[in-house]
Design a protein around this motif. Sequence first.
Motif, mmCIF file in Angstrom:
data_model
loop_
_atom_site.group_PDB
_atom_site.id
_atom_site.type_symbol
_atom_site.label_atom_id
_atom_site.label_comp_id
_atom_site.label_asym_id
_atom_site.label_seq_id
_atom_site.Cartn_x
_atom_site.Cartn_y
_atom_site.Cartn_z
ATOM 1 N N ALA A 44 0.689 -1.236 -0.276
ATOM 2 C CA ALA A 44 -0.040 -0.161 -0.009
ATOM 3 C C ALA A 44 0.919 1.157 0.089
ATOM 4 N N LYS A 45 1.885 0.711 -1.037
ATOM 5 C CA LYS A 45 2.831 2.392 -0.139
ATOM 6 C C LYS A 45 2.506 3.416 -1.060
ATOM 7 N N ASP A 46 1.673 2.857 -2.639
ATOM 8 C CA ASP A 46 1.174 3.904 -2.604
ATOM 9 C C ASP A 46 -0.174 4.879 -3.022
ATOM 10 N N CYS A 47 -0.390 3.973 -1.574
ATOM 11 C CA CYS A 47 -2.335 4.317 -1.792
ATOM 12 C C CYS A 47 -2.415 5.564 -0.611
ATOM 13 N N SER A 48 -3.621 6.478 -0.627
ATOM 14 C CA SER A 48 -3.496 7.393 -0.437
ATOM 15 C C SER A 48 -5.030 7.453 0.061
ATOM 16 N N SER A 49 -5.753 6.246 0.138
ATOM 17 C CA SER A 49 -7.000 6.522 1.308
ATOM 18 C C SER A 49 -7.076 5.126 1.685
ATOM 19 N N LYS A 50 -8.317 5.528 2.932
ATOM 20 C CA LYS A 50 -8.835 3.834 3.218
ATOM 21 C C LYS A 50 -8.642 2.769 2.231
ATOM 22 N N GLU A 51 -9.560 3.733 1.577
ATOM 23 C CA GLU A 51 -10.792 2.748 0.350
ATOM 24 C C GLU A 51 -9.913 1.481 -0.514
ATOM 25 N N GLU A 52 -9.086 2.792 -0.766
ATOM 26 C CA GLU A 52 -7.825 1.979 -1.823
ATOM 27 C C GLU A 52 -7.250 0.575 -0.752
ATOM 28 N N VAL A 53 -6.860 1.077 0.643
ATOM 29 C CA VAL A 53 -5.909 -0.297 1.515
ATOM 30 C C VAL A 53 -7.024 -1.076 1.558
ATOM 31 N N VAL A 54 -8.216 -0.941 2.070
ATOM 32 C CA VAL A 54 -9.184 -1.702 1.984
ATOM 33 C C VAL A 54 -9.368 -2.839 0.870
ATOM 34 N N SER A 55 -9.781 -2.339 -0.151
ATOM 35 C CA SER A 55 -9.661 -2.355 -1.021
ATOM 36 C C SER A 55 -8.607 -3.819 -1.796
ATOM 37 N N LEU A 56 -6.733 -3.511 -1.763
ATOM 38 C CA LEU A 56 -6.185 -4.215 -1.710
ATOM 39 C C LEU A 56 -5.793 -4.554 -0.936
ATOM 40 N N ALA A 57 -5.632 -4.677 0.617
ATOM 41 C CA ALA A 57 -6.703 -6.198 1.415
ATOM 42 C C ALA A 57 -6.816 -6.652 1.742
ATOM 43 N N LYS A 58 -8.335 -6.851 0.802
ATOM 44 C CA LYS A 58 -9.531 -7.557 0.261
ATOM 45 C C LYS A 58 -8.647 -8.408 -0.905
ATOM 46 N N GLU A 59 -8.463 -7.849 -1.739
ATOM 47 C CA GLU A 59 -7.562 -8.452 -2.906
ATOM 48 C C GLU A 59 -6.935 -9.349 -2.974
ATOM 49 N N HIS A 60 -6.004 -9.310 -1.556
ATOM 50 C CA HIS A 60 -5.384 -10.552 -1.187
ATOM 51 C C HIS A 60 -4.277 -10.691 0.115
ATOM 52 N N GLN A 61 -5.796 -11.199 0.911
ATOM 53 C CA GLN A 61 -6.476 -11.898 1.728
ATOM 54 C C GLN A 61 -5.970 -12.767 2.109
ATOM 55 N N GLU A 62 -5.661 -13.579 0.967
ATOM 56 C CA GLU A 62 -4.742 -15.007 0.934
ATOM 57 C C GLU A 62 -3.767 -15.509 1.266
ATOM 58 N N GLU A 63 -3.430 -14.366 0.686
ATOM 59 C CA GLU A 63 -1.908 -13.967 0.910
ATOM 60 C C GLU A 63 -1.004 -13.939 2.284
#
Length: 208
Positions: free
Chosen positions: A67-86
Amino acid sequence: MKRFFVLLLLLTLFIFVSALSYVNAVSADIANSVFRLHVIANSDSKEDQALKLKVRDELLSYMNTLAKDCSSKEEVVSLAKEHQEEFKLIAEQVICNNGFSYPVSIQIGDSDFPTKTYGDISLPAGTYDALRVQIGEAKGQNWWCVMFPPLCFVDVSTGIVPDDSKKEMQESLNDEEYDLISKTDNNEIHFKFKLIEFFQNLRLGQNK
């Protein structure tokens, strides 16, 4: 006299409703601005608590890279969900590398948090979006922090949150809301913070 007590009751009710409305609005804005991490150890044994921190460190390292380039909570949550298995695989690998075989449960969603202080930022109790990690039986002490804005690695020597993290949080809150979490030494702001804390703890207690 009867009319006086009726007016007093109505005034008290009005104040209560107004306070509750204020608490709900401010709490929602603060909760909508942060994404938190909640790690629960298998037990309170020294080994399980140490393992919890190792899992935490690897998950934070991965999230910070992700999430180093994320600028909002929504982006971070979306990334976390995409990579939940990781996240799950990373936690399992850390556990295995340390000689344990505990299962891991990873969930992303609402989680109840007590009031927590990160350096010079304090977040009131409430329900927040979080990455929740349960190790084994998940009967040990919790570990909480904020993944966005990144408050997990507060400088313990100074107790100061990095300016970049503060700026990201300040941009997502109005001035009063930001003051509530960063200037609790002010008497008026401290009272409002305690008001939010009281109502949220009351609500969380009722939900248990």
